[in-house]
Enzyme design. Sequence first.
Site, PDB file in Angstrom:
ATOM      1  N   ARG A  71       0.848  -1.197   0.000  1.00 49.89           N
ATOM      2  CA  ARG A  71       0.000   0.000   0.000  1.00 49.89           C
ATOM      3  C   ARG A  71       0.889   1.255   0.000  1.00 49.89           C
ATOM      4  NH1 ARG A  71      -4.866   2.213   3.890  1.00 49.89           N
ATOM      5  NH2 ARG A  71      -6.495   2.173   2.332  1.00 49.89           N
TER       6      ARG A  71
ATOM      7  N   ASP B  36      -7.267 -10.748  17.373  1.00 49.05           N
ATOM      8  CA  ASP B  36      -6.714 -11.726  18.304  1.00 49.05           C
ATOM      9  C   ASP B  36      -6.947 -11.242  19.731  1.00 49.05           C
ATOM     10  OD1 ASP B  36      -4.292 -10.104  19.223  1.00 49.05           O
ATOM     11  OD2 ASP B  36      -3.923 -10.154  17.073  1.00 49.05           O
TER      12      ASP B  36
ATOM     13  N   GLU C 144     -35.768   3.288   2.308  1.00 43.56           N
ATOM     14  CA  GLU C 144     -34.554   2.674   2.892  1.00 43.56           C
ATOM     15  C   GLU C 144     -34.210   3.346   4.224  1.00 43.56           C
ATOM     16  OE1 GLU C 144     -31.845   1.160  -0.839  1.00 43.56           O
ATOM     17  OE2 GLU C 144     -32.187   3.322  -0.672  1.00 43.56           O
TER      18      GLU C 144
HETATM   19  C1  DGJ Z   1      -8.516  -0.468   6.056  1.00 43.29           C
HETATM   20  C2  DGJ Z   1      -9.728  -0.551   6.942  1.00 43.29           C
HETATM   21  O1  DGJ Z   1     -10.068  -1.866   7.194  1.00 43.29           O
HETATM   22  C3  DGJ Z   1     -10.846   0.241   6.296  1.00 43.29           C
HETATM   23  O2  DGJ Z   1     -12.025   0.092   7.024  1.00 43.29           O
HETATM   24  C4  DGJ Z   1     -10.428   1.669   6.223  1.00 43.29           C
HETATM   25  O3  DGJ Z   1     -10.260   2.192   7.518  1.00 43.29           O
HETATM   26  C5  DGJ Z   1      -9.135   1.784   5.429  1.00 43.29           C
HETATM   27  N1  DGJ Z   1      -8.116   0.905   5.925  1.00 43.29           N
HETATM   28  C6  DGJ Z   1      -8.626   3.198   5.445  1.00 43.29           C
HETATM   29  O4  DGJ Z   1      -7.401   3.308   4.864  1.00 43.29           O
END
Ligand code: DGJ
Length: 729
Positions: free
Chosen positions: A442, A533, A613
Amino acid sequence: MNITYHEASGIFSLRTEHTLYQMQADPTGHLLHLYYGLDTGDGMDYLVRCSDHGFSGNPYDQRANRGYSLDTLPQECSVSGTGDYRISALKTVDVHGSRSAELLYDSHRIIDGREPLEGLPYVHPAEDTQTLEITLKDPVIGLKVILLYHVFPETDVITRSGVLINESSTEIVVEKAASACVDIPYGTWDVIHFHGRHCMERMPERQRLGHGVTAFGSRRGMSSHHSNPFVILAAPTTGENQGECMSVMLMYSGNHLEEMEVDQTESTRLVAGIHPDGFSWHLGSGEKFSTAEAIISYSARGLNGLSQNLHELIRKYVIPEPFRKGIRPVLLNSWEAMYFDFDAEKILSLARSAAELGMEMLVLDDGWFGKRDDDNSGLGDWVVNESKLGCPLSEVSKKIHAMGLKFGLWFEPEMINEDSDLFRSHPEYAVTDPGRKPVMARNQMVLDMSRKEVVDYLYQAMTQILDHVEIEYVKWDFNRSIANAYSSALSAAQQGEVLHRFILGTYDLLERLRSRYPSLLIEGCSGGGGRFDAGMLFYCPQIWCSDDTDAIERLEIQRGTSYGYPVSTMGAHVSAVPNHQSGRVTGLKTRGIVAQSGTFGYELNPGLLSDAEKETIRGQIRDYRQYAELINYGTYYRLTELEHGDFEAWMFVSPDKQECLVNVVCTHVRVNGPYPFVRLMGLDPQARYCLETEKRTFTGAALMYGGFSLPQFRGEDPAVQLYFRQEAI
Ligand code: DGJ
């Protein structure tokens, strides 16, 4: 007394309400594991048989007794190099390079209550918790091992950890320090483990244990999406509601390994703890090392019984005290509603719609700090981006509170982007190998949490915000696996300590924040459930279960998670359709029922919903409030077996059996299919339960033994929720 010692036989007995865990310091000084199962009220040493097994050697003092071999006797703390060829719980290297150890009983203490585990998460003591400390020693290398057992009688749980103390004048290198070692001398066992991937965590898989070693674990520096630190051993005939099973769950969020070995005598050994790959700890003279705590439980009431033991333990004694009662706020999270594309106005309009729909908290997810308009930059710079927001964060929070909502904020403390002020000023804070380009994920790197100055920096940066902005909730994310596990702050010899020190640094930061803000609700997260965990649960009472918010996928993820963890710990939200991960369209009712079996919330932009909704959502929140106590503190049962058909069913029963809530979600609508049928569990067989929607009552016995059938499912929203309440007599 839950812990007893029988002087004449050397037998230690650890008793819970239904179980007995027994060990014996035998006349040679070795600590043998005798038994773990239903309480027998007896000494189980008669189970130990000694006969000569070829190529299984004998300790020197027993050389005339060829039946006595560490290779075939059940061990409580198996070590390597001295004749037990099975998997070891402990591996050491002494100053001469010798890899052998032999642990002999030295002394023991039985104490009321328990002490915290320094720097590590642990199970808080119950009123009747007792501690057994057994001290073992290897006089040759000067190693002392204190095995620590804590008993939680009401939940049928015992925990175990260990402290290694170097009593020699030279260094001992610890290459493996497992938390649990359970030898089961008899029987055939299946193992159930929880594998997965990002967006599909904790998938139960059951397999028969054959000869040799079966192992699961993580080398990712995190407990991981891929393999949860939790395994169950079940008898082959054990199902959800019958049969015996036992489990080991680690209270640890880093690398872990669960190994099972079936040996030549058909006995099974289970060893679980920190993963030894890449691990080595230099224990200087007089220094101590603590292993992580293992939660061990046994049930003769099938897998549901085992899960119930663990749920009760986690709810009462693992999560932080302020969150053991009450219902957590129904939240609206900005992530799937807006991702990085927001300013204060957009967030406030999201909050307004949350308040109108009856929600209780607005969570501002990723993107509010540093330079962060996508996921390529900014991590590490925990300074509010006021030019993006258009105003100070405190103003946003004030306005949100004025709407009657709480306010939550996202952090990803343990990470750093190359494109960040923090990296520009402190490149050495990033975990990376000397002379090598790091593995990126990332587009980010991991902060060196083994350095105190990094933890101090994060504490200072986070408290700067938490002290000045009214914030009731923090989402604590962690979005990559660790690679290039090297710390420039440690010596070459100590590099095997980096990943464990990393976790200790994370726990330290969490601990400091917890003690400064005891009522702050921290939701753990790691790209969804990559660090789900019991270690994280010690600090974070709930954890975002998965980045996959598709309700049908969530059925499996939440079911898999439920084997070890209670629904009150599972972050679960209703998201928009088509679902952002799967593209599937699932009815709002189904999405609501699934998310209600978790810490309920929403992850969508209500501004894009129709009036109908919105009305459905108001109803879902009203229903959730009505059932929240039952869902969060009731007894949970999976009503469908692991290999189930076209629907998934589960229920909650209140502790007094007065009410229950049954959920059934169809995953595959069949034309002219069979009637969905469930047998309810845990009710009072004599009582009559009223189902208002059917305007009739049923005895608990009828619902449990005769079961309940439902009309065939049809349409786009094939799900039902049935609420039964006992009739007043
Ligand atoms: C991963 C998380 O699981 C998401 O819910 C969100 O917060 C993103 N990161 C944000 O970068």
